[in-house]
Design a protein around this motif. Sequence first.
Motif: not given
Length: 523
Positions: A164-168
């Motif tokens: 996952i990326e930070g925005r998640v």
Amino acid sequence: MARPERERKQEDLSFVLQAVKQQHRNPGNNGRGHDNRGSGPAYAELIESVTSVRHGEGGKRCFTEPLTDYSEDSGRFTFWPDSCGQSAKASWNSERRKPEMMFTNSDEAVINKKLPKELLLRIFSFLDVVTLCRCAQVSRSWNVLALDGSNWQRIDLFDFQRDIEGRVVENISKRCGGFLRKLSLRGCLGVGDTALRTFAQNCRNIELLSLNGCTKITDSTCSSLSKFCPKLKHLDLASCTSITNLSLKALSEGCPLLEQLNISWCDQVTKDGIQALVRSCPGLKGLFLKGCTQLEDEALKHIGAHCPELVTLNLQTCSQITDDGLITICRGCHRLQSLCVSGCANITDAFLHALGQNCLRLRILEVARCSQLTDAGFTPLARNCHELEKMDLEECVQITDVTLIQLSIHCPRLQVLSLSHCELITDDGIRHLGSGPCAHDRLEVIELDNCPLITDASLEHLKSCHSLDRIELYDCQQITRAGIKRLRTHLPNIKVHAYFAPVTPPPSVGGSRQRFCRCCILL
């Protein structure tokens, strides 16, 4: 005659659980199942979209963003935002079939009529992340209930999605807000300081946070946690190699309730960081410093002086520490129950004497590769620490059967014992262990690999260990297949790990042939 009220409630609850299981098998009510664990981008996109926060008219928070497109071939979900107050429409497109379905009538389903929303909300509170996301796609009412912040108090993404990326993480923090108590981002390599700052600002009641293996984070993350998360109790920063003393100083200033900290393999940490931490966090119960190779005895003296509540301490491979630092720990941390100093080659029997005199509640001791320890140290330890359950003595090459005799007499709770590479252990020591009070009901694992003096007689002595689940016999050259077979007749469920060299070839017809030793055969 009317049925009893209890019977009706049980039937209603069974109905709800059945419906949830059916939805679990058929996500999005599309009739096609999907594995719980995310693979590829599908589940990352799912949680990112389902947990995203939008604002409707008048700034009202709206969370009804239903699933609108799914490609069976690519395994990807795509979300179209649904405007507040309108019906949620889902269309499923693939190359094989393209049915469309409306969720407008789902709120009138029997399950929503039979049970109040409070009970449904309670049931949803037991579901995992994947199932909650699926339930959120059933109808508008289920969307609101499933994505209610109270259901997202504990989130572990390790088995769900790790790429996952930070925005998640930012979306999760906005969704959960003050409800979130426990979050594990273990192994999420794409999460960095920016996302965790947003997280800290939104989830100020967080108590347990695992960032194990999140290698992008730096001291900035600990600064954010210190500023916004005063209730933090458990923090895992293992393998976050950019962490320095600045992180520990920040945590000491803003997280006074800290009870457990894991900074294993954060090899930039020194005694200065430890000093700042322990002086401001007197309630520390667990400290994991594995691989912090710069720590010396001075750091241990600070721990011993300021951490009277310490229960668990891991100092594995902290190769610079000696008896002086560990003796201070023993004298100041009387509640110690688990201690790992494996790979600390400088320690001697003086440390074991202090441990036996001061830490009577000790349950777990790991001293693998501490080659200076002898029977003279383990004897007083066994006589005083009667609650010992697990001992790792691998490569304590100087111990003999004397240590096993003392353990068999004084440690009735012993469950796991590793004697790998203890080359002086003989069948007589195993005989005493097999006849001791721990043998009949407690002993579960014994590791004897590379103990060259052990023979099949030891296996005979272990037949009375009815709880024995596993035995390691690698490279025990005097153990035979026949001996293992006899052991299994008494303990049919035991796992025996061993290997045998190929049978030596018979002499050739032309004359006698050289017999190869076991090592040559293996090579």
